[in-house]
Design an enzyme around this catalytic site. Structure first.
Site, PDB file in Angstrom:
ATOM      1  N   HIS A  44       0.832  -1.202   0.000  1.00 33.02           N
ATOM      2  CA  HIS A  44       0.000   0.000   0.000  1.00 33.02           C
ATOM      3  C   HIS A  44       0.870   1.257   0.000  1.00 33.02           C
ATOM      4  CE1 HIS A  44       1.112  -0.796   4.135  1.00 33.02           C
ATOM      5  NE2 HIS A  44       0.969   0.510   4.372  1.00 33.02           N
ATOM      6  N   THR A  47       3.667   5.571  -3.395  1.00 27.35           N
ATOM      7  CA  THR A  47       4.820   5.503  -4.297  1.00 27.35           C
ATOM      8  C   THR A  47       5.873   4.465  -3.901  1.00 27.35           C
ATOM      9  OG1 THR A  47       5.778   7.277  -2.963  1.00 27.35           O
ATOM     10  CG2 THR A  47       4.737   7.938  -5.036  1.00 27.35           C
ATOM     11  N   ARG A  48       6.638   4.039  -4.908  1.00 22.34           N
ATOM     12  CA  ARG A  48       7.824   3.204  -4.716  1.00 22.34           C
ATOM     13  C   ARG A  48       8.877   3.661  -5.726  1.00 22.34           C
ATOM     14  NH1 ARG A  48       4.852   1.785  -1.225  1.00 22.34           N
ATOM     15  NH2 ARG A  48       4.445  -0.311  -0.429  1.00 22.34           N
ATOM     16  N   LYS A 266       8.913  12.387   1.147  1.00 26.65           N
ATOM     17  CA  LYS A 266       9.075  11.119   1.880  1.00 26.65           C
ATOM     18  C   LYS A 266      10.559  10.805   2.027  1.00 26.65           C
ATOM     19  CE  LYS A 266       7.348   7.033   0.030  1.00 26.65           C
ATOM     20  NZ  LYS A 266       6.201   6.113  -0.138  1.00 26.65           N
ATOM     21  N   HIS A 270      16.024   2.538   5.748  1.00 26.98           N
ATOM     22  CA  HIS A 270      15.856   1.223   5.129  1.00 26.98           C
ATOM     23  C   HIS A 270      16.063   0.114   6.163  1.00 26.98           C
ATOM     24  CE1 HIS A 270      15.707  -1.794   2.079  1.00 26.98           C
ATOM     25  NE2 HIS A 270      16.988  -2.037   2.043  1.00 26.98           N
ATOM     26  N   CYS A 313       4.445   0.559   7.203  1.00 26.27           N
ATOM     27  CA  CYS A 313       4.488  -0.463   6.171  1.00 26.27           C
ATOM     28  C   CYS A 313       5.399  -1.557   6.713  1.00 26.27           C
ATOM     29  CB  CYS A 313       5.081   0.170   4.912  1.00 26.27           C
ATOM     30  SG  CYS A 313       4.949  -0.855   3.430  1.00 26.27           S
ATOM     31  N   LYS A 346       9.239  -2.996  -7.604  1.00 30.28           N
ATOM     32  CA  LYS A 346       9.642  -2.728  -8.997  1.00 30.28           C
ATOM     33  C   LYS A 346       9.738  -3.992  -9.849  1.00 30.28           C
ATOM     34  CE  LYS A 346      13.648  -1.171  -7.222  1.00 30.28           C
ATOM     35  NZ  LYS A 346      13.553  -1.848  -5.900  1.00 30.28           N
TER      36      LYS A 346
HETATM   37  C1  LIG Z   1       8.087   1.480   3.424  1.00 26.37           C
HETATM   38  C2  LIG Z   1       8.366   0.603   2.246  1.00 26.37           C
HETATM   39  C3  LIG Z   1       9.085   1.112   1.173  1.00 26.37           C
HETATM   40  C4  LIG Z   1       9.369   0.323   0.087  1.00 26.37           C
HETATM   41  N1  LIG Z   1      10.037   0.882  -0.968  1.00 26.37           N
HETATM   42  C5  LIG Z   1      10.227   0.159  -2.092  1.00 26.37           C
HETATM   43  C6  LIG Z   1      10.760   0.785  -3.226  1.00 26.37           C
HETATM   44  O1  LIG Z   1      11.059   1.974  -3.219  1.00 26.37           O
HETATM   45  N2  LIG Z   1      10.905   0.041  -4.351  1.00 26.37           N
HETATM   46  C7  LIG Z   1      10.564  -1.274  -4.397  1.00 26.37           C
HETATM   47  O2  LIG Z   1      10.754  -1.880  -5.457  1.00 26.37           O
HETATM   48  N3  LIG Z   1      10.043  -1.895  -3.326  1.00 26.37           N
HETATM   49  C8  LIG Z   1       9.857  -1.204  -2.185  1.00 26.37           C
HETATM   50  N4  LIG Z   1       9.276  -1.784  -1.089  1.00 26.37           N
HETATM   51  C9  LIG Z   1       8.997  -3.224  -1.104  1.00 26.37           C
HETATM   52  C10 LIG Z   1       7.690  -3.617  -1.755  1.00 26.37           C
HETATM   53  O3  LIG Z   1       6.675  -2.716  -1.436  1.00 26.37           O
HETATM   54  C11 LIG Z   1       7.369  -5.047  -1.302  1.00 26.37           C
HETATM   55  O4  LIG Z   1       8.455  -5.890  -1.663  1.00 26.37           O
HETATM   56  C12 LIG Z   1       6.105  -5.594  -1.930  1.00 26.37           C
HETATM   57  O5  LIG Z   1       5.030  -4.718  -1.741  1.00 26.37           O
HETATM   58  C13 LIG Z   1       5.779  -6.966  -1.324  1.00 26.37           C
HETATM   59  O6  LIG Z   1       4.560  -7.418  -1.853  1.00 26.37           O
HETATM   60  P1  LIG Z   1       3.879  -8.761  -1.410  1.00 26.37           P
HETATM   61  O7  LIG Z   1       2.771  -8.999  -2.368  1.00 26.37           O
HETATM   62  O8  LIG Z   1       4.911  -9.808  -1.212  1.00 26.37           O
HETATM   63  O9  LIG Z   1       3.313  -8.493   0.077  1.00 26.37           O
HETATM   64  P2  LIG Z   1       1.933  -7.826   0.568  1.00 26.37           P
HETATM   65  O10 LIG Z   1       1.665  -6.573  -0.152  1.00 26.37           O
HETATM   66  O11 LIG Z   1       1.995  -7.756   2.055  1.00 26.37           O
HETATM   67  O12 LIG Z   1       0.831  -8.871   0.125  1.00 26.37           O
HETATM   68  C14 LIG Z   1       0.568 -10.062   0.811  1.00 26.37           C
HETATM   69  C15 LIG Z   1      -0.929 -10.193   0.917  1.00 26.37           C
HETATM   70  O13 LIG Z   1      -1.245 -11.477   1.410  1.00 26.37           O
HETATM   71  C16 LIG Z   1      -2.391 -11.353   2.212  1.00 26.37           C
HETATM   72  N5  LIG Z   1      -2.491 -12.531   3.090  1.00 26.37           N
HETATM   73  C17 LIG Z   1      -1.588 -12.891   4.032  1.00 26.37           C
HETATM   74  N6  LIG Z   1      -2.014 -13.974   4.704  1.00 26.37           N
HETATM   75  C18 LIG Z   1      -3.206 -14.331   4.151  1.00 26.37           C
HETATM   76  C19 LIG Z   1      -4.144 -15.359   4.434  1.00 26.37           C
HETATM   77  N7  LIG Z   1      -3.947 -16.230   5.416  1.00 26.37           N
HETATM   78  N8  LIG Z   1      -5.261 -15.425   3.668  1.00 26.37           N
HETATM   79  C20 LIG Z   1      -5.477 -14.534   2.664  1.00 26.37           C
HETATM   80  N9  LIG Z   1      -4.612 -13.515   2.384  1.00 26.37           N
HETATM   81  C21 LIG Z   1      -3.498 -13.412   3.119  1.00 26.37           C
HETATM   82  C22 LIG Z   1      -2.112 -10.058   2.968  1.00 26.37           C
HETATM   83  O14 LIG Z   1      -3.250  -9.514   3.562  1.00 26.37           O
HETATM   84  C23 LIG Z   1      -1.533  -9.197   1.887  1.00 26.37           C
HETATM   85  O15 LIG Z   1      -2.516  -8.432   1.222  1.00 26.37           O
HETATM   86  C24 LIG Z   1       8.966  -1.023   0.040  1.00 26.37           C
HETATM   87  C25 LIG Z   1       8.243  -1.550   1.117  1.00 26.37           C
HETATM   88  C26 LIG Z   1       7.932  -0.748   2.211  1.00 26.37           C
HETATM   89  C27 LIG Z   1       7.160  -1.331   3.348  1.00 26.37           C
HETATM   90  O1  LIG Z   2      13.701  -0.804  -3.619  1.00 26.04           O
HETATM   91  C1  LIG Z   2      14.182   0.326  -3.630  1.00 26.04           C
HETATM   92  O2  LIG Z   2      14.606   0.833  -4.662  1.00 26.04           O
HETATM   93  C2  LIG Z   2      14.233   1.087  -2.333  1.00 26.04           C
HETATM   94  C3  LIG Z   2      15.628   1.470  -2.039  1.00 26.04           C
HETATM   95  C4  LIG Z   2      15.749   2.091  -0.712  1.00 26.04           C
HETATM   96  C5  LIG Z   2      15.100   1.284   0.329  1.00 26.04           C
HETATM   97  C6  LIG Z   2      13.698   0.924  -0.004  1.00 26.04           C
HETATM   98  N1  LIG Z   2      13.656   0.309  -1.284  1.00 26.04           N
END
Ligand SMILES: Cc1cc2nc3c(=O)[nH]c(=O)nc-3n(C[C@H](O)[C@H](O)[C@H](O)COP(=O)(O)OP(=O)(O)OC[C@H]3O[C@@H](n4cnc5c(N)ncnc54)[C@H](O)[C@@H]3O)c2cc1C
Ligand SMILES: O=C(O)[C@@H]1CCCCN1
Length: 381
Positions: A44, A47-48, A266, A270, A313, A346
């Site tokens: 959520h 931006t990323r 923002k 990290h 997050c 990404k």
């Molecule tokens: C502050 C922050 C900054 C970031 N910055 C960057 C960035 O600049 N660039 C970049 O490339 N990446 C960045 N990232 C990383 C990136 O956002 C994550 O790697 C990515 O969103 C992970 O996605 P996901 O689908 O694995 O996890 P999630 O988005 O958490 O999705 C998992 C989903 O599974 C669901 N779920 C879990 N258990 C169950 C269950 N038992 N039954 C049904 N549903 C379930 C959850 O509710 C959730 O919706 C950042 C992350 C954060 C927190």
């Molecule tokens: O995935 C990225 O590009 C950023 C770099 C800085 C830390 C958070 N994630």
């Protein structure tokens, strides 16, 4: 009815996996525990950062195609998801990490510009470059509009006949040739299962007898007020940045130009403190915010050094910060995408593509050895 595939977790990785499966005409069900959209996982927020600059060649290579697939989703959804801003990388000139990334971008021909100290402030006003630090700018890096991208992937999945059931928590998984998935309101069967459960991966995988060394961290997502509104904004062509080895902290500090909340930039740390995903906000450690304040006073004099807004997050990190993209070691029709370690957004179009390939029994388009489960068994922690 029996689905070809069930995907558990509608974050960006599960949504893109479902998107690719549906585009391959696989009858797919995407299950999500919370009512969508939600702000309880990792995908959520507005931006990323998107970039190709990585120390490891395999990430840079994956990003080549990832940019193309993001552009394709933009077209399919009719939405703007990427905005080019450039990425400013600052770090100790002779530091190992800075040198590794600098060499990697040169080797991989990632478009970059080296900023010499004497010309730095002319290109990047309102930032003090730390003495001993060098700076490069990756010119094609930028911002992904995260919430919008997540909705877009889900929308295209549905437009190809995919089914999303949200507000349904998976409480049990029974492996077999036909896998049975039980939620708090129903039971479903599928030939294949993909688990992309973000911070809940550990809990879900325990239903399949698998333990992975994943650690969940709460990240304080801090926004800082511009003393002169717009001075660090996208429209003023301010880039994203990563500060490697800042003086005040052990891990990187990074930021994105002001845009989504006008007048606020923002800037985050990290790293975070360990938390339980269902009790995220019981974690109240703010030492990172103190370190950020000191850094901002020193290097970003145009920001008020007290955060104006703090959101949160979660990261799910592996010991080496590389993802987990693999088949379950015991059940080959269960595929796992986990441990995105704070940098997975990404890559989501590629992560979705390879998880889809694994689940269809195809050879993956990329060498997945850096992402194998076996690596943890070879080096148990
Ligand atoms: C502050 C922050 C900054 C970031 N910055 C960057 C960035 O600049 N660039 C970049 O490339 N990446 C960045 N990232 C990383 C990136 O956002 C994550 O790697 C990515 O969103 C992970 O996605 P996901 O689908 O694995 O996890 P999630 O988005 O958490 O999705 C998992 C989903 O599974 C669901 N779920 C879990 N258990 C169950 C269950 N038992 N039954 C049904 N549903 C379930 C959850 O509710 C959730 O919706 C950042 C992350 C954060 C927190
Ligand atoms: O995935 C990225 O590009 C950023 C770099 C800085 C830390 C958070 N994630």
């Amino acid at each position: 009815m029996v689905y070809e595939c069930i995907v558990i977790g509608a974050g960006i990785q599960g949504s893109f996996t479902a998107y690719h499966l549906a585009k391959n005409n696989k009858n797919t069900l995407l299950l999500e525990q919370f009512v969508l959209p939600h702000s309880r996982g990792s995908s959520h927020g507005q931006t990323r950062i998107i970039r190709k600059a990585y120390e490891e060649d395999f990430y840079t290579h994956m990003m080549e195609e990832s940019y193309e697939l993001w552009a394709q989703l933009e077209k399919e959804a009719g939405l703007k998801l990427y905005r080019r801003t450039g990425l400013l990388l600052m770090g100790p000139e002779n530091g190992k990490d800075f040198q590794l990334i600098k060499n990697s971008v040169q080797r991989n021909k990632v478009p970059t510009v080296v900023l010499e100290r004497h010309e730095f402030s002319q290109h990047i006003p309102n930032v003090n470059l730390t003495s001993g630090d060098a700076a490069i700018v990756e010119t094609t890096a930028g911002v992904l509009y995260a919430d919008r991208a997540l909705r877009a992937a889900q929308m295209v999945f549905q437009s190809h006949g995919g089914v999303i059931k949200d507000g349904e928590k998976v409480i049990n998984i029974k492996p077999g040739d036909l896998i049975t998935v039980t939620t708090d309101s129903g039971t479903y069967q599928a030939k294949n299962l993909v688990i992309t459960a973000g911070p809940w991966a550990k809990t879900l995988l325990s239903h399949t007898g698998l333990q992975l060394p994943l650690q969940v961290l709460r990240i304080n997502v801090c926004y800082w007020k511009e003393k002169v509104p717009g001075s660090y904004s996208i429209s003023n062509r301010f880039p994203c940045f990563i500060q490697m080895q800042p003086k005040e902290a052990e891990h990187d500090i990074y930021g994105l130009p002001s845009n989504e909340y006008p007048g606020l930039m923002k800037v985050c740390y990290h790293m975070g403190s360990e938390t339980e995903p269902d009790e995220r906000d019981r974690q109240t450690d703010r030492r990172d915010v103190d370190a950020l304040s000191t850094y901002i006073s020193r290097c970003f004099p145009g920001l008020v050094p007290v955060p104006a807004v703090v959101e949160s997050c979660m990261y799910t990190v592996t010991p080496d910060n590389n993802f987990v993209l693999d088949r379950h070691p015991t059940y080959s029709n269960i595929v796992i995408g986990a441990g995105f370690s704070g940098h997975g957004f990404k890559f989501a179009p590629i992560v979705g593509k390879v998880l889809c390939e694994l689940s269809m029994g195809q050879n993956p388009s990329y060498d997945l050895s850096p992402f194998s489960i076996q690596r943890f068994q070879d080096n148990p922690k």
